[in-house]
Scaffold this active site. Structure first.
Site, PDB file in Angstrom:
ATOM      1  N   GLY A 133       0.771  -1.238   0.000  1.00 52.11           N
ATOM      2  CA  GLY A 133       0.000   0.000   0.000  1.00 52.11           C
ATOM      3  C   GLY A 133       0.805   1.293   0.000  1.00 52.11           C
TER       4      GLY A 133
ATOM      5  CG  ASN B 251       1.834   3.233  -5.805  1.00 51.01           C
ATOM      6  OD1 ASN B 251       2.245   4.248  -6.356  1.00 51.01           O
ATOM      7  ND2 ASN B 251       2.430   2.056  -5.949  1.00 51.01           N
TER       8      ASN B 251
ATOM      9  CG  MET C  12      -0.941  -8.600  -6.020  1.00 53.25           C
ATOM     10  SD  MET C  12       0.145  -7.836  -7.250  1.00 53.25           S
ATOM     11  CE  MET C  12       1.031  -9.294  -7.812  1.00 53.25           C
TER      12      MET C  12
ATOM     13  CG  HIS D  78       2.771  -2.135 -15.290  1.00 50.34           C
ATOM     14  ND1 HIS D  78       2.438  -3.397 -14.847  1.00 50.34           N
ATOM     15  CD2 HIS D  78       3.831  -2.299 -16.126  1.00 50.34           C
ATOM     16  CE1 HIS D  78       3.248  -4.288 -15.402  1.00 50.34           C
ATOM     17  NE2 HIS D  78       4.099  -3.647 -16.179  1.00 50.34           N
TER      18      HIS D  78
ATOM     19  CD  GLU E 261     -13.025  -4.196 -22.271  1.00 50.10           C
ATOM     20  OE1 GLU E 261     -12.154  -3.370 -22.633  1.00 50.10           O
ATOM     21  OE2 GLU E 261     -14.256  -3.958 -22.344  1.00 50.10           O
TER      22      GLU E 261
ATOM     23  CG  ASP F 147      -0.373  -4.583 -16.817  1.00 52.88           C
ATOM     24  OD1 ASP F 147      -1.084  -4.041 -15.960  1.00 52.88           O
ATOM     25  OD2 ASP F 147       0.378  -5.538 -16.559  1.00 52.88           O
TER      26      ASP F 147
END
Ligand code: GRF
Length: 201
Positions: free
Chosen positions: A12, A14, A90, A109, A142, A145
């Site tokens: 956590g 971020n 995740m 990312h 969809e 990344d």
């Protein structure tokens, strides 16, 4: 006020960067809820420490992905979330979940996408021998990344880097660009045009 829902699975940091930006008055938004699929993680403690609602929706307690995600969506909507921020979450997001929050879901990312999508990307960057890597904030689509890129920050890869040292250098940039991307969104400055995200003045 922009209401943010943050999905996490672990440390956590971020999330912490978002909270710090909000508390410093640099980001006019509110973290309405933090949702973790893993119980007992540090991200939940960080939320609680700042008086933010912290919820566990444990995917292992659901018989299928659809009912699990329905519960997440319910938790987000019951807290009036406008923007969903994935921050070290995740699990893969189903296309239905993505469509539900189309243009209202971001991810961070630790690589310069489209290079190195997926997992363990700092290791992959080192193994590949790239001279620069970095961080990317993007809208979620969809794919894995693959969504439209909002902000990127590059960092050099040094000869003596290990996975840990490179990750730390990238993380420093993550903590800058994620709150910045949210700020731009909150101020209505992000315009998605196909694959491109234009940033208004
Ligand atoms: C970060 O490196 C982020 O880019 C990736 O997962 C990590 C999460 O770190 N998606 P934290 O939980 O925010 O500290």
């Amino acid at each position: 006020m922009l209401m943010i829902g943050v999905l996490v699975s672990g440390r956590g940091s971020n999330l912490q960067a978002m909270i710090d930006a909000i508390e410093a008055g640099k980001l006019k938004a509110q973290v309405a809820v933090v949702i973790s699929n893993v119980p007992g993680v540090m991200a939940l403690e960080r939320a609680k420490k700042h008086g933010i609602k912290a919820v566990v929706v444990n995917d292992r307690e659901f018989s299928d992905k659809s009912s699990y995600e329905k519960e997440i969506i319910r938790a987000l909507e019951s807290n009036s979330v406008d923007l969903v921020c994935l921050a070290g979450y995740m699990k893969l997001i189903s296309p239905e979940f993505v469509r539900h929050f189309k243009g209202r879901m971001m991810n961070i990312h630790p690589a310069l996408l489209p290079a190195f999508p997926g997992l363990h990307v700092q290791k992959k960057a080192l193994e590949h021998g790239v001279k620069y890597s970095g961080a990317t904030v993007h809208f979620v689509d969809e794919g894995c990344d693959t969504g439209p890129i909002i902000i990127q920050a590059a960092v050099p890869v040094l000869d003596d880097d290990t996975e840990e040292t490179l990750s730390a250098r990238i993380l420093e940039q993550e903590h800058k660009i994620y709150p910045e991307a949210i700020r731009l969104y909150a101020e209505g400055k992000l315009k998605i045009e196909g694959r491109r995200v234009k940033i208004g003045k």
